[in-house]
Design a protein around this motif. Structure first.
Motif, PDB file in Angstrom:
ATOM      1  N   LYS A   4       4.921 -10.975   4.320  1.00  0.00           N
ATOM      2  CA  LYS A   4       5.637 -11.198   3.068  1.00  0.00           C
ATOM      3  C   LYS A   4       4.826 -10.709   1.876  1.00  0.00           C
ATOM      4  O   LYS A   4       5.352 -10.046   0.975  1.00  0.00           O
ATOM      5  CB  LYS A   4       5.949 -12.682   2.917  1.00  0.00           C
ATOM      6  N   TYR A   5       3.518 -11.019   1.877  1.00  0.00           N
ATOM      7  CA  TYR A   5       2.676 -10.684   0.728  1.00  0.00           C
ATOM      8  C   TYR A   5       1.826  -9.443   0.943  1.00  0.00           C
ATOM      9  O   TYR A   5       1.140  -8.990   0.029  1.00  0.00           O
ATOM     10  CB  TYR A   5       1.765 -11.867   0.397  1.00  0.00           C
ATOM     11  N   LEU A   6       1.853  -8.878   2.156  1.00  0.00           N
ATOM     12  CA  LEU A   6       1.057  -7.700   2.496  1.00  0.00           C
ATOM     13  C   LEU A   6      -0.427  -7.907   2.175  1.00  0.00           C
ATOM     14  O   LEU A   6      -1.090  -7.058   1.588  1.00  0.00           O
ATOM     15  CB  LEU A   6       1.585  -6.456   1.761  1.00  0.00           C
ATOM     16  N   SER A  22      -7.575 -11.592   0.514  1.00  0.00           N
ATOM     17  CA  SER A  22      -7.725 -10.151   0.341  1.00  0.00           C
ATOM     18  C   SER A  22      -6.735  -9.703  -0.726  1.00  0.00           C
ATOM     19  O   SER A  22      -5.756 -10.404  -1.001  1.00  0.00           O
ATOM     20  CB  SER A  22      -7.451  -9.396   1.647  1.00  0.00           C
ATOM     21  N   PRO A  23      -6.955  -8.543  -1.334  1.00  0.00           N
ATOM     22  CA  PRO A  23      -5.947  -7.996  -2.251  1.00  0.00           C
ATOM     23  C   PRO A  23      -4.728  -7.531  -1.456  1.00  0.00           C
ATOM     24  O   PRO A  23      -4.753  -7.490  -0.221  1.00  0.00           O
ATOM     25  CB  PRO A  23      -6.678  -6.815  -2.895  1.00  0.00           C
ATOM     26  N   ARG A  24      -3.663  -7.175  -2.150  1.00  0.00           N
ATOM     27  CA  ARG A  24      -2.508  -6.598  -1.476  1.00  0.00           C
ATOM     28  C   ARG A  24      -2.927  -5.275  -0.843  1.00  0.00           C
ATOM     29  O   ARG A  24      -3.691  -4.499  -1.443  1.00  0.00           O
ATOM     30  CB  ARG A  24      -1.362  -6.381  -2.464  1.00  0.00           C
ATOM     31  N   LEU A  25      -2.435  -5.018   0.348  1.00  0.00           N
ATOM     32  CA  LEU A  25      -2.869  -3.859   1.120  1.00  0.00           C
ATOM     33  C   LEU A  25      -1.732  -2.853   1.253  1.00  0.00           C
ATOM     34  O   LEU A  25      -0.601  -3.226   1.587  1.00  0.00           O
ATOM     35  CB  LEU A  25      -3.323  -4.298   2.517  1.00  0.00           C
ATOM     36  N   ASP A  26      -2.045  -1.586   1.010  1.00  0.00           N
ATOM     37  CA  ASP A  26      -1.055  -0.550   1.265  1.00  0.00           C
ATOM     38  C   ASP A  26      -1.186  -0.076   2.718  1.00  0.00           C
ATOM     39  O   ASP A  26      -2.014  -0.585   3.483  1.00  0.00           O
ATOM     40  CB  ASP A  26      -1.197   0.613   0.291  1.00  0.00           C
ATOM     41  N   ALA A  27      -0.369   0.891   3.122  1.00  0.00           N
ATOM     42  CA  ALA A  27      -0.330   1.336   4.514  1.00  0.00           C
ATOM     43  C   ALA A  27      -1.683   1.856   4.976  1.00  0.00           C
ATOM     44  O   ALA A  27      -2.140   1.564   6.095  1.00  0.00           O
ATOM     45  CB  ALA A  27       0.746   2.405   4.697  1.00  0.00           C
ATOM     46  N   GLN A  28      -2.366   2.620   4.114  1.00  0.00           N
ATOM     47  CA  GLN A  28      -3.662   3.179   4.493  1.00  0.00           C
ATOM     48  C   GLN A  28      -4.701   2.086   4.672  1.00  0.00           C
ATOM     49  O   GLN A  28      -5.490   2.094   5.621  1.00  0.00           O
ATOM     50  CB  GLN A  28      -4.144   4.171   3.434  1.00  0.00           C
ATOM     51  N   MET A  29      -4.713   1.110   3.781  1.00  0.00           N
ATOM     52  CA  MET A  29      -5.663   0.002   3.888  1.00  0.00           C
ATOM     53  C   MET A  29      -5.411  -0.815   5.147  1.00  0.00           C
ATOM     54  O   MET A  29      -6.354  -1.256   5.819  1.00  0.00           O
ATOM     55  CB  MET A  29      -5.587  -0.875   2.643  1.00  0.00           C
TER      56      MET A  29
END
Length: 228
Positions: A4-6, A22-29
Motif C-alpha cells: 500500500k505504501y511502497l 524506509s522511504p518510499r521505494l520506486d521499482a529500481q529501489m
C-alpha cells in the motif's frame, strides 16, 4: 514490505503502533533491496540495498530517524541498540564470504577482517559471529563455528548432533548471547524436523517445542515486519 505504501514498515506488537522504516521505494529501489534486519531489542531496523549505490538505511523505530551508511549492501546482524553492526561490501548473491566490517551506528568502522568461508549472524552483545559449516567428506558432519566479531578468529568449533537421523542444519537467529537457533531440515527439499536452541559454548541442543515448523515472517522481541 507494505504494498500500500511502497515502503518497509515496522509494527510494534505491545502498542500496535506502525511506523515507516524506509522511504518510499520506486521499482529500481525495490529491485536493489537485499535484506531487512532487526536489532535484538526491536529498536532498530536496517534495510540493505545493492545495485549501483549500495547502502544501509538504519532507522530507530521510536524516533523514525534514519542514518544512511554507504558502500555496504549486506547486514550480518545488529547488536542491542544497534551499537555494533556487522556488514559486508560484497554484493554477490552467490557466496556470503569476503571482508566483514564492524561498524558503529554512525558509520564509524571499528574493525574489518577477511574470510574465505561463509559468515553468519552477529550476537546480541556484538562480540561473536556464528555460522554453520559442513564437512563434505564421508561423514558429512556439521559444525557450529563461533568467531570473535572484532578479529574474525575462530573461538569455538562444535559438532552438531541435533538428531540421530540424517538432517541438514540451517542457522536462523540468536536466542540470547549463549544460544543460537538452528533448524534441522530433511534431506529432501522443503521438509523440516524442527528447530533447536544450541548452546554456543557447549554445543548442547534442545528442541524448541513451542516453535512450529516453517514459521512465517521475521520476528523480533519488540517489533515485527509488516508484509501486507
Amino acid at each position: 514490505m507494505s504494498k500500500k505504501y511502497l515502503q518497509f514498515v515496522g509494527w510494534d506488537l505491545p502498542t500496535a503502533q506502525q511506523k515507516a522504516i524506509s522511504p518510499r521505494l520506486d521499482a529500481q529501489m525495490l529491485d536493489d533491496v537485499r535484506s531487512v534486519e532487526i536489532s535484538p531489542d526491536g529498536e532498530f531496523f536496517a534495510v540493505s540495498f545493492a545495485g549501483d549505490q549500495p547502502r544501509l538505511l538504519v532507522t530507530e523505530f521510536a524516533t523514525g530517524q534514519t542514518t544512511t551508511l554507504r558502500g555496504f549492501c549486506a547486514v550480518l546482524g545488529m547488536s542491542q541498540g544497534a551499537s555494533r553492526i556487522a556488514a559486508q561490501r560484497t554484493c554477490s548473491d552467490l557466496v556470503e564470504a569476503g571482508a566483514v566490517t564492524i561498524l558503529k551506528r554512525d558509520g564509524t568502522v571499528i574493525s574489518e577482517w577477511g574470510s574465505a568461508a561463509s559468515v553468519g549472524s552477529l550476537s546480541p552483545d556484538g562480540r561473536s559471529i556464528v555460522e554453520i559449516q559442513a564437512d563434505f567428506g564421508d561423514d558429512g558432519d556439521e559444525y557450529l563455528v563461533t568467531r570473535n566479531a572484532m578479529t574474525g578468529k575462530v573461538t569455538k568449533k562444535l559438532k552438531l548432533n541435533l538428531l540421530s537421523e540424517p538432517s541438514d542444519a540451517v542457522g536462523h537467529a540468536w536466542l540470547s548471547n549463549r544460544e543460537f537457533i538452528v533448524e534441522a531440515e530433511t534431506p529432501e527439499p522443503g521438509g523440516s524436523f524442527g528447530y533447536y536452541r544450541v548452546n554456543v559454548q557447549t554445543g548442547v541442543s534442545h528442541r524448541i517445542r513451542d516453535l512450529g515448523l516453517n514459521p512465517g515472517g521475521t520476528v523480533s522481541l519488540g517489533s515485527a515486519l509488516v508484509r501486507d
